[in-house]
Design an enzyme around this catalytic site. Structure first.
Site, PDB file in Angstrom:
ATOM      1  NE  ARG A  84      -5.635  -1.338  -5.595  1.00 20.83           N
ATOM      2  CZ  ARG A  84      -5.384  -1.891  -6.774  1.00 20.83           C
ATOM      3  NH1 ARG A  84      -4.129  -2.145  -7.115  1.00 20.83           N
ATOM      4  NH2 ARG A  84      -6.339  -2.169  -7.617  1.00 20.83           N
ATOM      5  CB  ILE A  85      -0.644   2.453  -1.752  1.00 21.13           C
ATOM      6  CG1 ILE A  85      -0.950   0.955  -1.660  1.00 21.13           C
ATOM      7  CG2 ILE A  85       0.138   2.912  -0.519  1.00 21.13           C
ATOM      8  CD1 ILE A  85       0.276   0.063  -1.790  1.00 21.13           C
ATOM      9  CG  ASP A 143      -0.004   9.275 -11.479  1.00 25.46           C
ATOM     10  OD1 ASP A 143       0.128   9.078 -12.701  1.00 25.46           O
ATOM     11  OD2 ASP A 143      -0.400   8.397 -10.691  1.00 25.46           O
ATOM     12  CB  ALA A 199       6.428   2.014  -4.305  1.00 24.79           C
ATOM     13  NE  ARG A 200       6.751  -4.270  -6.464  1.00 29.77           N
ATOM     14  CZ  ARG A 200       5.780  -4.397  -5.578  1.00 29.77           C
ATOM     15  NH1 ARG A 200       5.840  -3.717  -4.433  1.00 29.77           N
ATOM     16  NH2 ARG A 200       4.747  -5.200  -5.812  1.00 29.77           N
ATOM     17  CG  ASP A 217       8.750  -1.894   3.920  1.00 32.73           C
ATOM     18  OD1 ASP A 217       9.294  -2.459   4.889  1.00 32.73           O
ATOM     19  OD2 ASP A 217       7.788  -2.380   3.306  1.00 32.73           O
ATOM     20  CD  GLU A 269      12.578  -6.028  -1.354  1.00 30.46           C
ATOM     21  OE1 GLU A 269      12.265  -4.997  -0.717  1.00 30.46           O
ATOM     22  OE2 GLU A 269      11.792  -6.651  -2.092  1.00 30.46           O
ATOM     23  CG  HIS A 289       8.788  -5.914   0.795  1.00 33.07           C
ATOM     24  ND1 HIS A 289       9.232  -6.038  -0.494  1.00 33.07           N
ATOM     25  CD2 HIS A 289       7.490  -5.503   0.686  1.00 33.07           C
ATOM     26  CE1 HIS A 289       8.268  -5.722  -1.345  1.00 33.07           C
ATOM     27  NE2 HIS A 289       7.194  -5.397  -0.653  1.00 33.07           N
TER      28      HIS A 289
END
Length: 338
Positions: free
Chosen positions: A162-163, A184, A248-249, A272, A277, A296
């Site tokens: 969605r992002i 993807d 994202a992650r 980010d 983390e 983040h």
């Protein structure tokens, strides 16, 4: 743990988060929807509060403990969980699905700030803002011939989430005329129009995206398949002067390999999220002039948190009216969610 409760509905999240995500006016709106006064209390037991015995809907957020069997046993009437944040993987256990509890997430509301943040970073990366700033700080005024603009730059998007789709839409709407590549494996050519990804070039292999992209931005979910997806081998394929963006992650990017590439000066990075983390103090990534690491912050922060609370109140309203929950998450979808 702070808990705001209305008859049949309880809001459970951290005390700080409650004030940002569900301020008093939104709690008043929740009271109007439920027809009962909302009270706020702080208990060390959190979800173990015996008052949860009459709760049918939980509005959760950051700071809420996982919904284990022990927790759910104290809320025997619970029918729905409305999560006023993004990912639910850490919150929802198998016991939730086993009991047939409906789950809804504000991931769509949280996607807007992340996409806006990413598009801003892409614009900065396209102009080589970090290397230019480093040169300026060293007392050198970059020559006009050294400067780069955004027009015609190639951006590789990993993941039509969605992002990711919002980022693609923003790039396509830009006057810069970005060339947009998409990797993807779950998206076929026939799916791009349905996903709002028209005008992008879908690539079959991540290596092809890395070879062609000036800027690589990560928007894939965290799954076993995506662990270190952008590894040293793929990072080495990104052309000299390229930039890696991760909102994202952290686990999707090989942190050590990226650190080496950035230390050599070959790549720049805007991170980010990191793996681990939080990132350890003294890490080289914090010291490099061509790297920006933020804690983040891309998702809903500060005043943006209200978006999540407003969405949750509206979702509770839909639940009360017997309407479809717009953020409903199904068990079988978890594998492809962040």
């Amino acid at each position: 743990m702070t808990e705001a409760r209305a008859d049949g509905v309880a809001v459970v999240m951290g005390a700080e988060e409650l004030g940002v995500v569900m301020p008093s006016d939104l709690r008043e709106r929740l009271r109007e929807l439920t027809g009962r006064a909302v009270s706020v209390n702080v208990t060390p037991e959190g979800l173990e509060n015996p008052e949860l015995e009459d709760v049918e809907v939980l509005v959760t957020g950051w700071g809420c403990p996982p919904l284990t069997k022990a927790v759910l046993d104290r809320a025997p009437r619970l029918k729905a969980v409305v999560h006023a944040a993004g990912s639910i993987k850490w919150l929802v256990t198998e016991e939730v699905w086993a009991r047939g509890i409906v789950v809804s997430s504000a991931a769509e509301a949280n996607a807007g700030p992340v996409a806006d943040f990413t598009l801003a970073v892409i614009a900065l990366a396209a102009k080589d803002a970090l290397p230019m700033a480093a040169a300026y700080a060293d007392g050198r005024w970059p020559a006009f011939t050294e400067r780069r603009g955004a027009d015609g730059r190639t951006v590789g998007v990993i993941g039509a989430s969605r992002i990711g789709r919002r980022v693609i839409a923003g790039l396509r709407a830009s006057a810069a005329g970005y060339r947009v590549l998409l990797y993807d494996p779950y998206v076929g050519t026939e799916d791009t129009e349905r996903l709002g990804a028209t005008g992008v070039e879908r690539v079959e292999h991540l290596a092809d995206l890395c070879r062609a992209a000036d800027i690589v931005t990560v928007h894939a979910p965290e799954t076993p398949e995506t662990h270190r997806l952008l590894d040293g081998e793929h990072l080495a394929l990104i052309p000299d002067g390229g930039t890696v963006i991760n909102t994202a992650r952290g686990s999707i990017v090989d942190t050590e390999a990226l650190e080496r590439e950035c230390a050599s000066g070959r790549l720049s990075a805007w991170l980010d999220v990191t793996d681990p983390e939080p990132l350890e103090r003294g890490r080289l990534l914090f010291q490099l002039p061509n790297v920006m690491v933020t804690p983040h912050i891309a998702g809903a922060q500060g005043s943006e948190g209200r978006r999540l609370g407003r969405w949750a109140v509206e979702e509770v309203g839909r639940w009360r009216r017997g309407e479809r929950l717009v953020g409903e998450v199904r068990r079988e979808e978890l594998g492809r969610l962040a």
